[in-house]
Design an enzyme around this catalytic site. Sequence first.
Site, short mmCIF file in Angstrom:
data_model
loop_
_atom_site.label_atom_id
_atom_site.label_comp_id
_atom_site.label_asym_id
_atom_site.label_seq_id
_atom_site.Cartn_x
_atom_site.Cartn_y
_atom_site.Cartn_z
N ILE A 164 0.85 -1.20 0.00
CA ILE A 164 0.00 0.00 0.00
C ILE A 164 0.88 1.25 0.00
O ILE A 164 0.61 2.22 -0.72
CB ILE A 164 -0.97 -0.01 1.20
CG1 ILE A 164 -1.89 -1.24 1.13
CG2 ILE A 164 -1.82 1.28 1.22
CD1 ILE A 164 -2.80 -1.43 2.34
N GLU A 188 -12.57 2.10 17.19
CA GLU A 188 -13.70 2.18 16.25
C GLU A 188 -14.91 1.43 16.80
O GLU A 188 -14.75 0.38 17.39
CB GLU A 188 -13.28 1.57 14.90
CG GLU A 188 -12.19 2.36 14.23
CD GLU A 188 -11.74 1.76 12.90
OE1 GLU A 188 -12.39 0.82 12.40
OE2 GLU A 188 -10.73 2.25 12.38
N HIS A 218 -13.41 4.53 8.02
CA HIS A 218 -12.72 3.29 7.61
C HIS A 218 -13.23 2.77 6.27
O HIS A 218 -13.77 1.66 6.18
CB HIS A 218 -12.85 2.22 8.71
CG HIS A 218 -11.74 1.20 8.65
ND1 HIS A 218 -11.26 0.54 9.76
CD2 HIS A 218 -11.02 0.70 7.60
CE1 HIS A 218 -10.31 -0.30 9.41
NE2 HIS A 218 -10.14 -0.22 8.10
N GLY A 260 -11.18 2.67 3.44
CA GLY A 260 -10.02 2.48 2.55
C GLY A 260 -10.25 1.44 1.46
O GLY A 260 -9.88 1.63 0.31
C1 DGY Z 1 -7.90 -4.14 6.07
O1 DGY Z 1 -8.18 -4.99 5.22
O2 DGY Z 1 -7.15 -4.40 7.02
C2 DGY Z 1 -8.47 -2.80 5.89
O3 DGY Z 1 -8.34 -2.01 7.00
C3 DGY Z 1 -9.93 -2.92 5.46
O4 DGY Z 1 -10.32 -1.72 4.91
#
Ligand code: DGY
Length: 317
Positions: free
Chosen positions: A152, A256, A274, A276
């Site tokens: 990432i 969270e 959250h 992402g």
């Molecule tokens: C993960 O896959 O760990 C992410 O945080 C999910 O969005």
Amino acid sequence: MRVVLTAPLPAGSADPLVAAGHEVVVHDVPGDVAGAAADADALVTLLTDRVDATALAAGAGRLRVVANVAAGHDNIDRAAARDLGIAVCATPGVLDESTAEVAFALALMARRRTTDAEATLRAGRWSGWALDGFLGHDLHGATMGIVGWGRIGRALGRRADAFGMEVLHTARRPTGDPGFVADLDDLLARSDVVSLHVPATPATHHLITAERLRRMAPTAVLVNTARGSVVDEGALADALHDGVIFGAGLDVYEHEPQVHPRLLTAPGAVLLPHIGSATVATRTAMARTATAAVADVLAGRTPAALVPPPPTQEPPP
Ligand code: DGY
């Protein structure tokens, strides 16, 4: 074999399991991981499930694998799983680009103050264009400092590079890639955007402290799409309220779905819930990766998505 899902998955995600002849059921008591594990050969969990030693023990003797529909697996007690002979799988590799998109969006929004600007407009308080209205800082020509150079982090680096940013990164070991900075504090001081891409471990717990925030430039922003526990949120809220840094873009929080109350009122904070990996394609790919891993384990194959068990003994200091 009986595969228990702690929540429904996107349509078609369980096909590899059904095709292999397994029974697939959804446990209908949210949060009851022990209950889900009790009658299962395999468990498919979400990152919001607490898969602790008690939950794993409920499946002891029968449960062979827990597959988390997430790249992270900090919600699973891997040592307990190892001791019970239960394989742990996750879904790395399928959410990198989606998560990097959100990290980049947060960097852009925090540097350009889009949340403050939009909130003003929506509240009917925008009095018109002004030469000094909502002044932020450019991303082009600025320095992106990436903490953690995994998939990432590198995906974010490509986006920053395409935007005309200088890209620095730090990691536990030298990466051999251009832009490597050995010292985190040095990277913090040199970056206009600091973006976190490390897993939640004891070593990364509150990695970003009040002292480290003070090393950043007053025009800099912090981005976190990794895990909330990597940042001391109280210290970050103070830094934003006191103008120590310009802004923050957060997608993850330590507790969270609770968000630190002082972050909710902090100037320059861009706060997302959250999201992402929250695209149809990516969430489907995550679920399919998890179910394919379960199918592999139940068939006696080693899945690519296997999380290595932790060592049985602490390494010597
Ligand atoms: C993960 O896959 O760990 C992410 O945080 C999910 O969005």
